[in-house]
Design a protein around this motif. Structure first.
Motif, short mmCIF file in Angstrom:
data_model
loop_
_atom_site.label_atom_id
_atom_site.label_comp_id
_atom_site.label_asym_id
_atom_site.label_seq_id
_atom_site.Cartn_x
_atom_site.Cartn_y
_atom_site.Cartn_z
N ARG A 1 0.86 -1.18 0.00
CA ARG A 1 0.00 0.00 0.00
C ARG A 1 0.89 1.23 0.00
O ARG A 1 1.50 1.58 1.00
N THR A 2 1.02 1.88 -1.16
CA THR A 2 1.89 3.05 -1.29
C THR A 2 1.17 4.16 -2.02
O THR A 2 0.22 3.93 -2.77
N GLU A 3 1.64 5.37 -1.80
CA GLU A 3 1.07 6.54 -2.46
C GLU A 3 1.84 6.90 -3.73
O GLU A 3 1.44 7.82 -4.44
N ALA A 4 2.96 6.23 -3.99
CA ALA A 4 3.77 6.54 -5.17
C ALA A 4 4.37 5.25 -5.71
O ALA A 4 4.47 4.25 -5.02
N GLY A 5 4.78 5.30 -6.98
CA GLY A 5 5.40 4.14 -7.60
C GLY A 5 4.39 3.17 -8.16
O GLY A 5 3.27 3.55 -8.55
N LEU A 6 4.74 1.88 -8.20
CA LEU A 6 3.87 0.87 -8.78
C LEU A 6 2.60 0.72 -7.94
O LEU A 6 2.65 0.71 -6.72
N ASP A 7 1.46 0.60 -8.63
CA ASP A 7 0.15 0.43 -7.96
C ASP A 7 -0.12 1.55 -6.96
O ASP A 7 -0.72 1.33 -5.90
N VAL B 1 10.99 -4.74 -10.56
CA VAL B 1 10.62 -5.30 -11.86
C VAL B 1 9.57 -4.40 -12.50
O VAL B 1 8.51 -4.14 -11.92
N LEU B 2 9.87 -3.95 -13.71
CA LEU B 2 8.96 -3.09 -14.46
C LEU B 2 8.42 -3.87 -15.65
O LEU B 2 9.17 -4.50 -16.39
N ASP B 3 7.12 -3.85 -15.81
CA ASP B 3 6.46 -4.56 -16.91
C ASP B 3 5.50 -3.60 -17.59
O ASP B 3 4.41 -3.36 -17.12
N ASP B 4 5.94 -3.04 -18.72
CA ASP B 4 5.13 -2.06 -19.46
C ASP B 4 4.71 -0.92 -18.53
O ASP B 4 3.57 -0.49 -18.53
N ASN C 1 10.40 -1.72 -19.55
CA ASN C 1 10.43 -3.10 -19.06
C ASN C 1 11.83 -3.42 -18.53
O ASN C 1 12.82 -2.85 -18.98
N GLY C 2 11.89 -4.33 -17.59
CA GLY C 2 13.19 -4.78 -17.12
C GLY C 2 13.21 -5.03 -15.62
O GLY C 2 12.27 -4.69 -14.90
N SER C 3 14.29 -5.64 -15.16
CA SER C 3 14.53 -5.89 -13.74
C SER C 3 15.75 -5.09 -13.34
O SER C 3 16.81 -5.19 -13.97
N PHE C 4 15.63 -4.30 -12.28
CA PHE C 4 16.67 -3.36 -11.91
C PHE C 4 17.00 -3.44 -10.42
O PHE C 4 16.14 -3.77 -9.61
N ASP C 5 18.26 -3.13 -10.11
CA ASP C 5 18.68 -2.94 -8.73
C ASP C 5 18.47 -1.46 -8.41
O ASP C 5 19.13 -0.60 -8.99
N PRO C 6 17.53 -1.14 -7.51
CA PRO C 6 17.23 0.28 -7.26
C PRO C 6 18.41 1.06 -6.69
O PRO C 6 18.41 2.30 -6.73
#
Length: 259
Positions: A101-107, A200-203, A234-239
Motif C-alpha cells: 500500500r503506497t502513495e507513489a510508484g507501482l500500484d 521489476v517493471l512490466d510495461d 520493461n526490465g529488472s533493476f537494482d534500485p
C-alpha cells in the motif's frame, strides 16, 4: 453481589481485550528489515514501510499504513492473523503472502496482495473510504499484474466485489475504496522480486518507474515532458544502481537526459 460480579466481568473482559504484545516496526528509505514475532510468524519489510503489530489472546493484528511487507504466518486456528492495509482486511490462519500500500510508484494509491503459499480471505474494511485516486481509475488499474494480464478468476462485472479468496500464485489489486479488481495469476519470481532488492517493471510508464525508484533513494530524475512520462519501460533493476537505470533509459526509450 450483582455489582461485584458485574465489575469482575467487566474487568476480565477488559483484560482479555488488551494486547499481550504491541510494537511498531519502520524501515527508512532504501532499507529492509526482517522481524520474527513472539508467536513465531515472520515479517519482511520493504523500503519506506511501517507496520503496527498487536497480538491479542484471540487474534493477531498487523496494520500496514504505508509500504510493502511479506507475511510468513505461523498457523494457529485459535488466533486468526489479520492484516489491515487501508481499505482492505486480509485474514489468514497460516500462509505466506505480501501486501503493498503506497502513495507513489507501482500500484500507487492501491492495495496489492500476492499469495505465495496457502490461502487468504480478503474483505473490504467496513470503514473503507477512498483517500486517493478515483473509483473508476482504480477499477481500470486493478488486475494489471506485474507479470502479465493472464486472468485466473473474475469478480462481478461491476468491479465492486467486497470479499474474495486467494490461493497460492494468485494476486489482486484493490482501489482506494477497497473494491477488488480481477484475480490474476502472478509469476512469483517477479511479483516478489523486491525481497531480493529488485524492482521489476512490466510495461510501466516512465513517471511511475521513477517514482518507484524514488522510494529507495534520491534519483535526481525529473520527467519534464508529459509525452515522455507516458513512455513504457520493461526490465529488472537494482534500485541502488541508479546510474545503470539511467543508462538503460537512453538505450531503451526515445528520451534524453539533460543536466
Amino acid at each position: 453481589a450483582g455489582l461485584v460480579l458485574g465489575s469482575a466481568w467487566l474487568g476480565w473482559d477488559y483484560w482479555q481485550q488488551q494486547p499481550v504484545f504491541a510494537e511498531r516496526f519502520v524501515t527508512s528509505r532504501g532499507q529492509q528489515l526482517s522481524v520474527t514475532l513472539p508467536e513465531g510468524s515472520g515479517l519482511r519489510l520493504d523500503t519506506a514501510t511501517r507496520v503496527e503489530v498487536s497480538l491479542h489472546r484471540h487474534q493477531r493484528v498487523v496494520t500496514l499504513p504505508q509500504g510493502q511487507a511479506l507475511f510468513d504466518v505461523k498457523p494457529d486456528p485459535a488466533r486468526p492473523f489479520v492484516v489491515r492495509a487501508g481499505p482492505v482486511q486480509i485474514t489468514v490462519l497460516g500462509t505466506r503472502f505480501s501486501a503493498r500500500r503506497t502513495e507513489a510508484g507501482l500500484d500507487a494509491g492501491h492495495v496489492r496482495v500476492v499469495v505465495e503459499e496457502g490461502r487468504v480471505r480478503l474483505t473490504r474494511a467496513p470503514d473503507a473510504v477512498g483517500a486517493v485516486g478515483s473509483s473508476d481509475a482504480g477499477s481500470a488499474a486493478a488486475g494489471k499484474d506485474a507479470d502479465g494480464p493472464q486472468r485466473a478468476a473474475a469478480v462481478p462485472s461491476d468491479g465492486r466485489a467486497e470479499s474474495l479468496e486467494l490461493t497460492a500464485g494468485q494476486a489482486v489489486v484493490a482501489d482506494a475504496w477497497g473494491h477488488f479488481g480481477p484475480v490474476t495469476l502472478a509469476a512469483l519470481g517477479s511479483a516478489l522480486a523486491w525481497r531480493d532488492g529488485r524492482v521489476v517493471l512490466d510495461d510501466t510508464p516512465l513517471d511511475q518507474a521513477v517514482a518507484e525508484f524514488e522510494r529507495h533513494l534520491d534519483t535526481g530524475l525529473v520527467v519534464s515532458d508529459p509525452v515522455v512520462a507516458r513512455l513504457r519501460l520493461n526490465g529488472s533493476f537494482d534500485p541502488r544502481q541508479i546510474n545503470a537505470f539511467k543508462r538503460s533509459l537512453v538505450r531503451a526509450l526515445p528520451a534524453q537526459l539533460q543536466t
